[in-house]
Scaffold this active site. Sequence first.
Site, PDB file in Angstrom:
ATOM      1  CB  VAL A 171      95.399  13.168  16.405  1.00 37.12           C
ATOM      2  CG1 VAL A 171      94.535  13.586  15.220  1.00 37.12           C
ATOM      3  CG2 VAL A 171      94.804  13.705  17.703  1.00 37.12           C
ATOM      4  CE  LYS A 221     100.297  18.817  -0.283  1.00 35.95           C
ATOM      5  NZ  LYS A 221      99.937  19.171   1.105  1.00 35.95           N
TER       6      LYS A 221
END
Length: 502
Positions: free
Chosen positions: A46, A79
């Site tokens: 994925v 982040k």
Amino acid sequence: MEVQKIKDIVIVGGGTAGWMTAAGLAKLLRGKYNITLVESDEIGTVGVGESTIPMINLFNQMLELDQNEFIRQTQATFKLGVEFVDWARIGDRYMHGFGVVGQDLYTVDFHQYWLKQFQAGKAERLEAFSINNAACFQNKFIRAQTQMPNSPLAQIVHAYHMDATLYARFLRGYSEERGVKRVEGRIVDVRQRPDEAVEAVVLQNGTVVTGDLFIDCSGFRALLIEQTLKTGFEDWSHWLPCDRALAVPCASGPELLPYTRASARPAGWQWRIGLQHRTGNGHVYCSKYMSDDEASHILMNSLDGEALAEPRPVRFVPGKRNKAWNKNVISIGLSSGFIEPLESTSIHLIQMGIAHLLTHFPSAEFDPIVIQQYNDLMAKEYIWVRDFIILHYKATERDDTPFWNYCRTMEIPESLKFKMDVFRANGHVYRDQDELFAKVSWLQVLHGQRIRPQTYHPLVDLIPEQEIQEYLDSVKNVINACVRAMPSHAMFIADHCAAPKM
């Protein structure tokens, strides 16, 4: 009595889940067990999970990775949080930053003092009292300055944006250096013992790989845990209606943002994740309320730069396996369950699967009590994440599309309803045991989604209002001074951990 040990561990599937599992086991089992990973180059992964939460640092530290080298090898950036756009109302923006909000000096939580002033119209936005959030708004970054314990600079908490495919490749090299054997090939058969436990997997070329413990990292296919053992699945789509995603990379934007952006769309939301070499984008949506073509049109017309590929579709059902561990098979990653990527928890759930496996590592007897403990813990991990994600959809005032009308009016789990009701009453943030998201995370999302408490903690009034205001102003001013002194996100990466140009 001497413990009868297992000998052979077989990991089925590579990708992020497989190679994280291999790396963790290779490091901590110290070469005392045979670890084999079976994967096929013909089967894709994925691989759209490119955003993480700060817990990833614990995993990397456990592996003793060089952090700058990890960043270079995965084209990573830093982040500090997630910006949510248009969620409670169109035009709203708020930040869910990592780390702390404010500075606790008095009797009750910082946000209770802020809440009194906010309700009186005398306090700035909540984000002004978080160094992570303040740095986000100015595109600044620096690692926590732990040598300055009394400064907000010591409170910076970060995660990463990274290329998940490159991370898996990096961990593959790490694992193979520590004795993990990789076997290439497509699995065409699974052999079971008389008690239905898995005995071996058979490859297309006839190779038979036997094992004592099998770890299913085969993704949505769930080859062992579901196709073979028929474990069953708990469907949560009535609470999490999005069931499809489109992912596409594009050329880098003009600024390297130190945060993920999640923008609400008519039937879902869109992510933007800046890496060193490109920007990752995706549109998560509900097929009941939006066609694939419409979703693709929205995504492709809102990119920061030129698309570098065609959108890649992913179909999923949100929920979890009835048992993450069944007989001698443990499912880790997408084979265990999937909760959409809104708060970047997919890699964390892989990490927790590995951690709980090591805590409950089996003997050759596979004690049912040990298996039950593991299953109970992993069920809690998924439920804790589930409720936090549902909150973003339920706590909305939007009624402009059928999708948002459904989310706003849907029934929700009692566990989440209780937390929302408690916060509405007096701003108290209830946290269940050791659940993943801390009080400060719940606070930022509850407030950001416009849930407003009726009052604040009564002990706040023990402090004169002027003193509270001076306290808030002092915290905000110190944070602003610290952020002004920080380098830009792009500058920090260029100076410390820039990846080679591709």
